[in-house]
Scaffold this motif. Structure first.
Motif, PDB file in Angstrom:
ATOM      1  N   THR A  23       2.926   6.389 -19.332  1.00 58.01           N
ATOM      2  CA  THR A  23       4.368   6.589 -19.170  1.00 58.01           C
ATOM      3  C   THR A  23       4.932   5.624 -18.131  1.00 58.01           C
ATOM      4  OG1 THR A  23       4.143   8.942 -19.714  1.00 58.01           O
ATOM      5  CG2 THR A  23       6.170   8.261 -18.616  1.00 58.01           C
TER       6      THR A  23
ATOM      7  N   GLU B 110       7.174  10.139 -24.505  1.00 53.84           N
ATOM      8  CA  GLU B 110       6.055  10.043 -23.566  1.00 53.84           C
ATOM      9  C   GLU B 110       5.832   8.615 -23.087  1.00 53.84           C
ATOM     10  OE1 GLU B 110       1.345  11.212 -23.059  1.00 53.84           O
ATOM     11  OE2 GLU B 110       2.137  10.715 -25.033  1.00 53.84           O
ATOM     12  N   THR B 111       6.125   7.648 -23.938  1.00 52.15           N
ATOM     13  CA  THR B 111       5.879   6.251 -23.577  1.00 52.15           C
ATOM     14  C   THR B 111       7.113   5.522 -23.056  1.00 52.15           C
ATOM     15  OG1 THR B 111       6.264   5.565 -25.879  1.00 52.15           O
ATOM     16  CG2 THR B 111       3.998   6.029 -25.243  1.00 52.15           C
TER      17      THR B 111
ATOM     18  N   GLY C  30       8.862  12.308 -19.673  1.00 57.06           N
ATOM     19  CA  GLY C  30       7.976  12.636 -20.787  1.00 57.06           C
ATOM     20  C   GLY C  30       6.502  12.527 -20.463  1.00 57.06           C
ATOM     21  N   PHE C  31       6.173  12.311 -19.183  1.00 55.59           N
ATOM     22  CA  PHE C  31       4.770  12.097 -18.806  1.00 55.59           C
ATOM     23  C   PHE C  31       3.885  13.318 -19.087  1.00 55.59           C
ATOM     24  CE2 PHE C  31       6.609  14.090 -15.054  1.00 55.59           C
ATOM     25  CZ  PHE C  31       5.611  14.961 -14.647  1.00 55.59           C
TER      26      PHE C  31
ATOM     27  N   ILE D 264       8.273  12.603 -29.818  1.00 54.87           N
ATOM     28  CA  ILE D 264       7.409  12.927 -28.686  1.00 54.87           C
ATOM     29  C   ILE D 264       6.683  11.683 -28.179  1.00 54.87           C
ATOM     30  CG2 ILE D 264       5.323  14.194 -28.011  1.00 54.87           C
ATOM     31  CD1 ILE D 264       6.283  16.463 -29.842  1.00 54.87           C
ATOM     32  N   VAL D 265       6.164  10.870 -29.092  1.00 52.64           N
ATOM     33  CA  VAL D 265       5.479   9.630 -28.696  1.00 52.64           C
ATOM     34  C   VAL D 265       6.461   8.683 -28.013  1.00 52.64           C
ATOM     35  CG1 VAL D 265       4.355   7.540 -29.578  1.00 52.64           C
ATOM     36  CG2 VAL D 265       3.668   9.782 -30.432  1.00 52.64           C
TER      37      VAL D 265
ATOM     38  N   PRO E 289      -3.304   9.332 -20.038  1.00 56.78           N
ATOM     39  CA  PRO E 289      -2.102  10.167 -19.871  1.00 56.78           C
ATOM     40  C   PRO E 289      -1.440   9.908 -18.528  1.00 56.78           C
ATOM     41  CG  PRO E 289      -3.939  11.458 -20.712  1.00 56.78           C
ATOM     42  CD  PRO E 289      -4.496  10.125 -20.334  1.00 56.78           C
ATOM     43  N   ILE E 290      -0.140  10.061 -18.475  1.00 55.70           N
ATOM     44  CA  ILE E 290       0.693   9.829 -17.293  1.00 55.70           C
ATOM     45  C   ILE E 290       0.799   8.334 -17.004  1.00 55.70           C
ATOM     46  CG2 ILE E 290       1.071  10.264 -14.827  1.00 55.70           C
ATOM     47  CD1 ILE E 290      -0.419  12.898 -15.139  1.00 55.70           C
TER      48      ILE E 290
ATOM     49  N   GLY F 128       0.225  13.361 -25.681  1.00 59.13           N
ATOM     50  CA  GLY F 128       0.193  12.341 -26.731  1.00 59.13           C
ATOM     51  C   GLY F 128      -1.129  12.227 -27.452  1.00 59.13           C
TER      52      GLY F 128
ATOM     53  N   LEU G 165       3.886  15.227 -21.757  1.00 57.28           N
ATOM     54  CA  LEU G 165       3.653  15.468 -23.177  1.00 57.28           C
ATOM     55  C   LEU G 165       2.229  15.069 -23.585  1.00 57.28           C
ATOM     56  CD1 LEU G 165       7.094  14.170 -24.478  1.00 57.28           C
ATOM     57  CD2 LEU G 165       6.309  16.553 -24.449  1.00 57.28           C
TER      58      LEU G 165
END
Length: 214
Positions: free
Chosen positions: A138, A33-34, A39-40, A29-30, A134-135, A44, A42
């Protein structure tokens, strides 16, 4: 669609995480997301905090130890580092294609120029700060690749940023994980983490709307 929302909701449930891949699920997941644009969405930050809680409350032998904490911080940090490298590579490979595109409502070349100026002004600090948003975290490495940020500089701050981000949130969850109030109010804690993490983005958006309104 229902299954998607159920999965997203379960990501903040420590018991569900341990029953469905355990902390190794978090590594993917990490990374996603990165490093993967899709994956933005998710969560984290909450997941890292929950990881610390899981480590603090685990009944497995030797899991609730400093060495185990450092082990997972190392693994998760590496996942975040590799994810950012993938994002950088994606941006570098697709940058020339984007620069050839005509301006549209969603894409304007001036944004890339502005991003380049931002990275030149803020340097590696931009990569580190992006980890906590977040976002933004990503897309930050993708933009760094598009503007062809020096790979050596990107690599250094990518590694530093990942260890700081993972270390702070996992350790916080680990230290507070035995607290009964934290356990009983986990949803509130997660909401607070998300609010704090997104505050800089929301403030910037609000200022932008105010300028347009004036």
């Amino acid at each position: 669609m229902t299954e998607f929302f159920d999965f997203f909701q379960n990501l903040t449930n420590p018991e569900w995480i341990m029953e469905n891949g355990g902390l190794y699920l978090l590594l993917f997941i990490v990374f996603a997301e990165t490093g993967i644009l899709l994956g933005f969405f998710l969560p984290g930050d909450p997941l890292l905090f929950i990881t610390g809680m899981i480590l603090a409350n685990s009944t497995l032998p030797h899991v609730n130890s400093t060495w185990s904490l450092l082990y997972w911080i190392l693994l998760i940090s590496i996942a975040g580092i590799l994810g950012n490298f993938l994002g950088y590579w994606t941006g570098k490979r697709s940058g020339s294609i984007l620069l050839k595109r005509k301006d549209s409502f969603l894409f304007k070349k001036k944004y890339i120029v502005q991003a380049q100026e931002f990275y030149e002004k803020k340097g590696g600090g931009a990569i580190i700060l992006a980890r906590f948003m977040p976002i933004v975290r990503t897309f930050a490495p993708v933009v760094a690749g598009i503007v062809k940020m020096d790979l050596r500089k990107f690599s250094i701050f990518n590694i530093i940023g990942s260890f700081i981000w993972v270390g702070v949130l996992v350790t916080a969850g680990f230290l507070l994980g035995d607290n009964e109030w934290i356990k009983n109010n986990l949803e509130k804690i997660i909401f607070l983490i998300v609010l704090i993490a997104t505050a800089p983005v929301l403030i910037k958006m609000f200022k932008g709307f105010r300028k347009k309104a004036v």
